[in-house]
Scaffold this motif. Sequence first.
Motif, short mmCIF file in Angstrom:
data_model
loop_
_atom_site.label_atom_id
_atom_site.label_comp_id
_atom_site.label_asym_id
_atom_site.label_seq_id
_atom_site.Cartn_x
_atom_site.Cartn_y
_atom_site.Cartn_z
N PRO A 53 -1.81 -3.59 0.19
CA PRO A 53 -2.22 -2.30 -0.38
C PRO A 53 -1.00 -1.42 -0.65
N ILE A 54 -1.12 -0.60 -1.67
CA ILE A 54 -0.07 0.37 -1.98
C ILE A 54 -0.52 1.75 -1.52
N LEU A 55 0.23 2.34 -0.62
CA LEU A 55 -0.03 3.70 -0.17
C LEU A 55 0.64 4.67 -1.14
N ILE A 56 -0.15 5.59 -1.69
CA ILE A 56 0.37 6.64 -2.56
C ILE A 56 0.28 7.97 -1.81
N GLN A 57 1.40 8.60 -1.57
CA GLN A 57 1.41 9.92 -0.94
C GLN A 57 1.76 10.95 -2.01
N TYR A 58 0.81 11.86 -2.24
CA TYR A 58 0.90 12.73 -3.41
C TYR A 58 0.04 13.97 -3.20
N LYS A 59 0.67 15.12 -3.38
CA LYS A 59 -0.02 16.41 -3.27
C LYS A 59 -0.78 16.55 -1.96
N GLY A 60 -0.16 16.10 -0.88
CA GLY A 60 -0.76 16.23 0.44
C GLY A 60 -1.86 15.24 0.75
N LYS A 61 -2.10 14.27 -0.15
CA LYS A 61 -3.14 13.27 0.04
C LYS A 61 -2.53 11.89 0.27
N ASN A 62 -3.24 11.08 1.03
CA ASN A 62 -2.87 9.68 1.26
C ASN A 62 -3.91 8.79 0.60
N LEU A 63 -3.48 8.07 -0.44
CA LEU A 63 -4.38 7.18 -1.17
C LEU A 63 -3.92 5.74 -1.02
N SER A 93 1.71 -0.85 9.86
CA SER A 93 2.44 -0.26 8.73
C SER A 93 2.27 1.25 8.70
N LEU A 94 1.04 1.71 8.89
CA LEU A 94 0.79 3.15 8.87
C LEU A 94 1.48 3.85 10.05
N LYS A 95 1.48 3.19 11.19
CA LYS A 95 2.13 3.77 12.38
C LYS A 95 3.61 4.03 12.14
N GLU A 96 4.25 3.11 11.41
CA GLU A 96 5.67 3.30 11.09
C GLU A 96 5.89 4.55 10.25
N LEU A 97 4.86 4.96 9.52
CA LEU A 97 4.95 6.14 8.65
C LEU A 97 4.38 7.39 9.32
N GLY A 98 4.02 7.25 10.60
CA GLY A 98 3.45 8.38 11.32
C GLY A 98 2.01 8.67 10.94
N LEU A 99 1.29 7.64 10.47
CA LEU A 99 -0.09 7.81 10.02
C LEU A 99 -1.01 6.83 10.75
N THR A 100 -2.31 7.07 10.63
CA THR A 100 -3.32 6.13 11.10
C THR A 100 -4.33 5.92 9.97
N THR A 101 -5.24 5.00 10.18
CA THR A 101 -6.26 4.75 9.17
C THR A 101 -7.15 5.98 8.96
N GLU A 102 -7.23 6.85 9.93
CA GLU A 102 -8.04 8.06 9.78
C GLU A 102 -7.39 9.07 8.85
N ILE A 104 -6.21 8.31 5.86
CA ILE A 104 -6.38 7.90 4.46
C ILE A 104 -7.52 8.72 3.84
N ASP A 105 -7.21 9.37 2.71
CA ASP A 105 -8.17 10.25 2.05
C ASP A 105 -9.00 9.55 0.98
N ILE A 106 -8.37 8.62 0.25
CA ILE A 106 -9.04 7.96 -0.87
C ILE A 106 -8.57 6.51 -0.93
N VAL A 179 -8.97 10.46 -10.75
CA VAL A 179 -9.09 10.65 -9.31
C VAL A 179 -8.40 11.96 -8.90
N MET A 180 -7.21 12.15 -9.43
CA MET A 180 -6.42 13.36 -9.28
C MET A 180 -5.58 13.49 -10.54
N PRO A 181 -5.06 14.66 -10.85
CA PRO A 181 -4.14 14.73 -11.99
C PRO A 181 -2.99 13.73 -11.81
N GLY A 182 -2.85 12.83 -12.77
CA GLY A 182 -1.80 11.81 -12.69
C GLY A 182 -2.25 10.48 -12.13
N ILE A 183 -3.51 10.39 -11.68
CA ILE A 183 -4.03 9.12 -11.15
C ILE A 183 -5.40 8.86 -11.77
N THR A 184 -5.48 7.81 -12.59
CA THR A 184 -6.71 7.50 -13.31
C THR A 184 -7.07 6.03 -13.17
#
Length: 287
Positions: A53-63, A93-102, A104-106, A179-184
């Motif tokens: 999966p590709i994690l996109i971090q953009y405008k405060g969202k994790n997709l 992978s998410l833990k390395e980025l300081g994130l968890t599965t919870e 993920i916004d989209i 989905v968001m401006p810049g992501i379709t």
Amino acid sequence: MDTFQFHDMTLTWLNGGVTYLDGGAMFGVVPKPLWSRKYPSNENNQIELRTDPILIQYKGKNLLIDAGVGNGKFTEKQLRNYGVEEQSKIDDSLKELGLTTEDIDIVLMTHLHFDHACGLTKWQNDELVSTFPHAKIMASQIEWDEMREPNIRSANTYWKENWKPIIGQVQTFEEELEVMPGITMFHTGGHSEGHAIIRLTQAGETIIHMADIMPTHAHQNPLWVLAYDDYPMTSVFAKEKLVDEILKNGYWVSFYHDAHKRLIKWGQSGKEIIAELPRTRETHTTA
């Protein structure tokens, strides 16, 4: 992990697992002497395919783009038949980025075949639950309908284990979704009837995620389609149109399955690579 800064978007490829599938099936009617010049195979004629999966971090969202092959979802027979060499390690992978599965916004599902959708659910206390409990899960309406009512062919890849726990999170679209401006997301069909691609745009530049109508950089030729495609001529026509647009405009193309390249940009002729992001992790050599 491989990362690419696309203006205000940060793209990171997570460890979603790896499969080894028959090279002939992945290149359809294309003879091995042709495709093997572009993509290596092992002694069993299998090619390495990431499911990252590709994690996109953009405008405060994790997709996320797609969800990986999952973990603990396969029988021993399935592991062997599908060539699953490594299962998902999304949590790590998410833990390395300081994130968890919870966090993920989209989740943007290009389609819902098992190697893209098994990561949507996980086992917890002998119960299958959503891996990303707070996320909206986006898919085309056609794909979502077939996921829940597969035909005799697609039943092998659309599993109830991957959709029942997430039914309340899914949001669908018909032909196009901003989905968001810049992501379709755009419906293409072809690989599956509900297959979609994703377009990322920033500051006049574009990345197109072609999903499984161009699963690796070696599938650039519009005629090189998978034996797994349900509607191969739809794949050919969709890819022909998109590749023409990609080459004329100098777009980047990103990959979910490619074991060697994460992103690529071709020159206008399509014969030379003018920029790329290679996969930096060690590539498996045997299945």
